[in-house]
Design a protein around this motif. Structure first.
Motif, PDB file in Angstrom:
ATOM      1  N   THR A  93      95.614  82.020 -10.590  1.00  0.00           N
ATOM      2  CA  THR A  93      94.818  81.176 -11.483  1.00  0.00           C
ATOM      3  C   THR A  93      95.285  79.746 -11.276  1.00  0.00           C
ATOM      4  OG1 THR A  93      94.562  82.927 -13.115  1.00  0.00           O
ATOM      5  CG2 THR A  93      94.206  80.686 -13.883  1.00  0.00           C
ATOM      6  N   ALA A  94      94.318  78.842 -11.135  1.00  0.00           N
ATOM      7  CA  ALA A  94      94.636  77.453 -10.799  1.00  0.00           C
ATOM      8  C   ALA A  94      94.229  76.506 -11.918  1.00  0.00           C
ATOM      9  CB  ALA A  94      93.923  77.064  -9.510  1.00  0.00           C
ATOM     10  N   LEU A  95      94.967  75.411 -12.019  1.00  0.00           N
ATOM     11  CA  LEU A  95      94.576  74.301 -12.892  1.00  0.00           C
ATOM     12  C   LEU A  95      94.367  73.071 -12.026  1.00  0.00           C
ATOM     13  CD1 LEU A  95      94.275  72.754 -15.638  1.00  0.00           C
ATOM     14  CD2 LEU A  95      96.757  72.413 -15.569  1.00  0.00           C
ATOM     15  N   ILE A  96      93.221  72.429 -12.205  1.00  0.00           N
ATOM     16  CA  ILE A  96      92.987  71.121 -11.586  1.00  0.00           C
ATOM     17  C   ILE A  96      92.941  70.114 -12.719  1.00  0.00           C
ATOM     18  CG2 ILE A  96      91.316  69.668 -10.379  1.00  0.00           C
ATOM     19  CD1 ILE A  96      90.414  72.230  -8.890  1.00  0.00           C
ATOM     20  N   ALA A 111      86.045  78.150 -14.086  1.00  0.00           N
ATOM     21  CA  ALA A 111      86.017  79.233 -15.071  1.00  0.00           C
ATOM     22  C   ALA A 111      86.024  78.648 -16.475  1.00  0.00           C
ATOM     23  CB  ALA A 111      87.226  80.140 -14.868  1.00  0.00           C
ATOM     24  N   ALA A 112      86.694  77.506 -16.630  1.00  0.00           N
ATOM     25  CA  ALA A 112      86.734  76.824 -17.923  1.00  0.00           C
ATOM     26  C   ALA A 112      87.016  75.353 -17.685  1.00  0.00           C
ATOM     27  CB  ALA A 112      87.839  77.425 -18.797  1.00  0.00           C
ATOM     28  N   LEU A 165      95.526  71.198 -24.032  1.00  0.00           N
ATOM     29  CA  LEU A 165      95.422  71.829 -22.711  1.00  0.00           C
ATOM     30  C   LEU A 165      96.235  73.120 -22.643  1.00  0.00           C
ATOM     31  CD1 LEU A 165      94.544  71.862 -19.730  1.00  0.00           C
ATOM     32  CD2 LEU A 165      96.477  70.357 -19.222  1.00  0.00           C
ATOM     33  N   LEU A 166      97.471  73.067 -23.160  1.00  0.00           N
ATOM     34  CA  LEU A 166      98.342  74.237 -23.069  1.00  0.00           C
ATOM     35  C   LEU A 166      97.723  75.439 -23.794  1.00  0.00           C
ATOM     36  CD1 LEU A 166     100.987  75.361 -22.026  1.00  0.00           C
ATOM     37  CD2 LEU A 166     102.126  74.465 -24.072  1.00  0.00           C
ATOM     38  N   GLU A 167      97.160  75.173 -24.968  1.00  0.00           N
ATOM     39  CA  GLU A 167      96.483  76.249 -25.720  1.00  0.00           C
ATOM     40  C   GLU A 167      95.347  76.842 -24.907  1.00  0.00           C
ATOM     41  OE1 GLU A 167      94.965  75.102 -29.598  1.00  0.00           O
ATOM     42  OE2 GLU A 167      97.049  74.697 -30.213  1.00  0.00           O
ATOM     43  N   ALA A 168      94.546  75.963 -24.320  1.00  0.00           N
ATOM     44  CA  ALA A 168      93.392  76.422 -23.543  1.00  0.00           C
ATOM     45  C   ALA A 168      93.852  77.243 -22.337  1.00  0.00           C
ATOM     46  CB  ALA A 168      92.567  75.223 -23.083  1.00  0.00           C
ATOM     47  N   VAL A 169      94.931  76.785 -21.696  1.00  0.00           N
ATOM     48  CA  VAL A 169      95.438  77.501 -20.521  1.00  0.00           C
ATOM     49  C   VAL A 169      95.969  78.875 -20.937  1.00  0.00           C
ATOM     50  CG1 VAL A 169      97.344  77.519 -18.834  1.00  0.00           C
ATOM     51  CG2 VAL A 169      95.907  75.492 -19.068  1.00  0.00           C
ATOM     52  N   ARG A 170      96.684  78.924 -22.053  1.00  0.00           N
ATOM     53  CA  ARG A 170      97.211  80.218 -22.538  1.00  0.00           C
ATOM     54  C   ARG A 170      96.072  81.182 -22.825  1.00  0.00           C
ATOM     55  NH1 ARG A 170     102.042  77.638 -26.049  1.00  0.00           N
ATOM     56  NH2 ARG A 170     103.664  77.850 -24.458  1.00  0.00           N
ATOM     57  N   GLU A 197      93.164  81.242 -21.441  1.00  0.00           N
ATOM     58  CA  GLU A 197      92.510  81.660 -20.190  1.00  0.00           C
ATOM     59  C   GLU A 197      93.393  82.567 -19.331  1.00  0.00           C
ATOM     60  OE1 GLU A 197      89.406  81.209 -19.053  1.00  0.00           O
ATOM     61  OE2 GLU A 197      88.871  80.217 -20.925  1.00  0.00           O
ATOM     62  N   THR A 198      94.701  82.546 -19.595  1.00  0.00           N
ATOM     63  CA  THR A 198      95.621  83.292 -18.718  1.00  0.00           C
ATOM     64  C   THR A 198      96.371  84.391 -19.475  1.00  0.00           C
ATOM     65  OG1 THR A 198      97.388  81.674 -19.112  1.00  0.00           O
ATOM     66  CG2 THR A 198      96.004  81.309 -17.170  1.00  0.00           C
ATOM     67  N   GLY A 199      95.881  84.756 -20.645  1.00  0.00           N
ATOM     68  CA  GLY A 199      96.553  85.787 -21.443  1.00  0.00           C
ATOM     69  C   GLY A 199      97.965  85.377 -21.823  1.00  0.00           C
TER      70      GLY A 199
END
Ligand SMILES: [Zn+2]
Ligand SMILES: [Zn+2]
Length: 379
Positions: free
Chosen positions: A202-205, A247-248, A257-262, A264-266
């Motif tokens: 899973t990637a973050l840009i 994906a998002a 951002l951290l909340e959103a990433v968590r 999306e990545t379980g």
């Protein structure tokens, strides 16, 4: 070496001769030959850019002359305009382009008139002998001068280049799309060569500018789940990110951002993060979003010293890398990706404008209203 530029003011009265340190691609000096329009950085300092009439470049025996179809506006061009990137005026700007071969030097084989090509302008002048040149990493050659700031570039009707700078376009790949080869090559190096993203990652840009979106193009084509983050003012670019396969998307002025990433990545965090904004908040956001043993790649240039959360690197044992430009092998990979047909770039082109409207084109990029803007030469 000498470059001859005909300014609008002295067109009737003859040619003004300007001397410069340009070591390659000096324009023709045959009297009586017609000029062509080009966007020229004609002197150092902020501004000092104008469409001028210049002599058509002469194709040497080891060169090929390319008629430019489209040339993209890049952040580097804005830096050359404002003199915040090294440049050697007078010089024709522009380095992201594609076109058709119109003349082949007598010493060149394997290239024909009409061939549709894109050109690796960054390697126009290199020493060819240092360890970087010899290992294919010409970008780090101390003698390097690239098109558009060091030597004449492609905001013009014609460009001359060596055969080894040419890359033939696959059938059906448009010249407009191919004008994005250079920034796409930067994305390909960052994603495929430096970061070595794996299927299932899973990637973050972080930073949805042209390079960020080109990274997304490649990741989406490979089926890698990708989250794209931007700040206030990036809404049009985040919308584009959703359209081309994110994906998002996260607007960090509206959502953590951290909340959103968590989410999306379980709760795990991302495997890889690409910092494409060059902003301290984005740098911190990437380090926070990565899982332990994740990989961080710096793609954007910050242009100033910024805080870096180094404890995040040790406490999560992250791998931190930088990715600057590309190698010749990256460009070969880009052509294979184009030929495989999984990546199309048309939907990143927001506008095609004639060279005379360069100020409007540059403005669209500054205001983040556009993704990529292309200029095309005028008669
Ligand atoms: Zn560029
Ligand atoms: Zn070198």
């Amino acid at each position: 070496m000498v470059i001859h530029i005909l300014t609008p003011a002295n067109r009737a009265g003859g040619r003004r001769r300007l001397h410069s340190g340009i070591v390659h691609c000096a324009t023709a000096n045959r009297e009586g030959e017609g000029g062509v329009k080009a966007l020229v950085k004609y002197a150092s300092g902020n501004g000092n850019v104008a469409v001028m009439e210049v002599d058509e470049p002469v194709c040497r025996e080891d060169q090929v002359k390319v008629e430019v179809a489209f040339c993209g506006v890049c952040g580097t061009d804005l830096h050359v305009l404002h003199d915040t990137f090294r440049n050697y005026p007078p010089v024709i700007m522009g380095h992201e382009f594609a076109g058709a071969v119109v003349e082949v030097g007598s010493g060149v084989t394997g290239v024909a008139q009409g061939d549709r090509v894109t050109v690796l302008g960054a390697s126009t002048v290199t020493c060819g002998e240092c360890s970087y040149c010899r290992s294919g990493n010409f970008v780090f050659c101390a003698a390097r001068r690239g098109m558009g700031h060091g030597v004449n570039g492609a905001f013009a009707r014609y460009v001359v280049a060596r055969k080894d700078q040419l890359f033939r376009l696959p059938e059906g790949f448009s010249l407009a799309e191919a004008a994005l080869s250079e920034p796409f090559a930067a994305a390909v190096q960052a994603v495929a060569e430096v970061t070595k993203v794996r299927i299932g990652d899973t990637a973050l840009i972080s930073g949805p500018g042209p390079i960020g979106l080109l990274c997304l193009k490649l990741l989406a084509a490979e089926g890698v789940k990708t989250i794209v983050a931007g700040a206030a003012g990036d809404s049009a670019r985040l919308e584009a990110a959703r359209r081309i396969g994110a994906a998002a998307t996260v607007c960090t002025s509206e959502r953590n951002l951290l909340e959103a990433v968590r989410e999306e990545t379980g709760g795990a965090g991302v495997d890889v993060a690409f910092e494409c904004a060059g902003h301290p908040d984005s740098v911190r956001g990437c380090i926070e979003a990565l899982r332990p043993l994740g990989r961080y790649t710096q793609v954007a240039i910050c242009g100033r010293e910024i805080p870096f959360p180094i404890d995040g690197v040790i406490l999560k044992q992250l791998t931190v890398a930088g990715s600057l430009c590309y190698t010749v092998r990256t460009w070969e990979r880009v052509m294979r990706i184009f030929a495989q047909g999984k990546v199309r770039l048309d939907d990143l082109i927001s506008a095609k404008l004639p060279l005379s409207e360069w100020e409007a084109a540059f403005g669209l990029c500054v205001e983040k209203k556009a993704l990529k803007v292309l200029l095309y030469p005028e008669a």
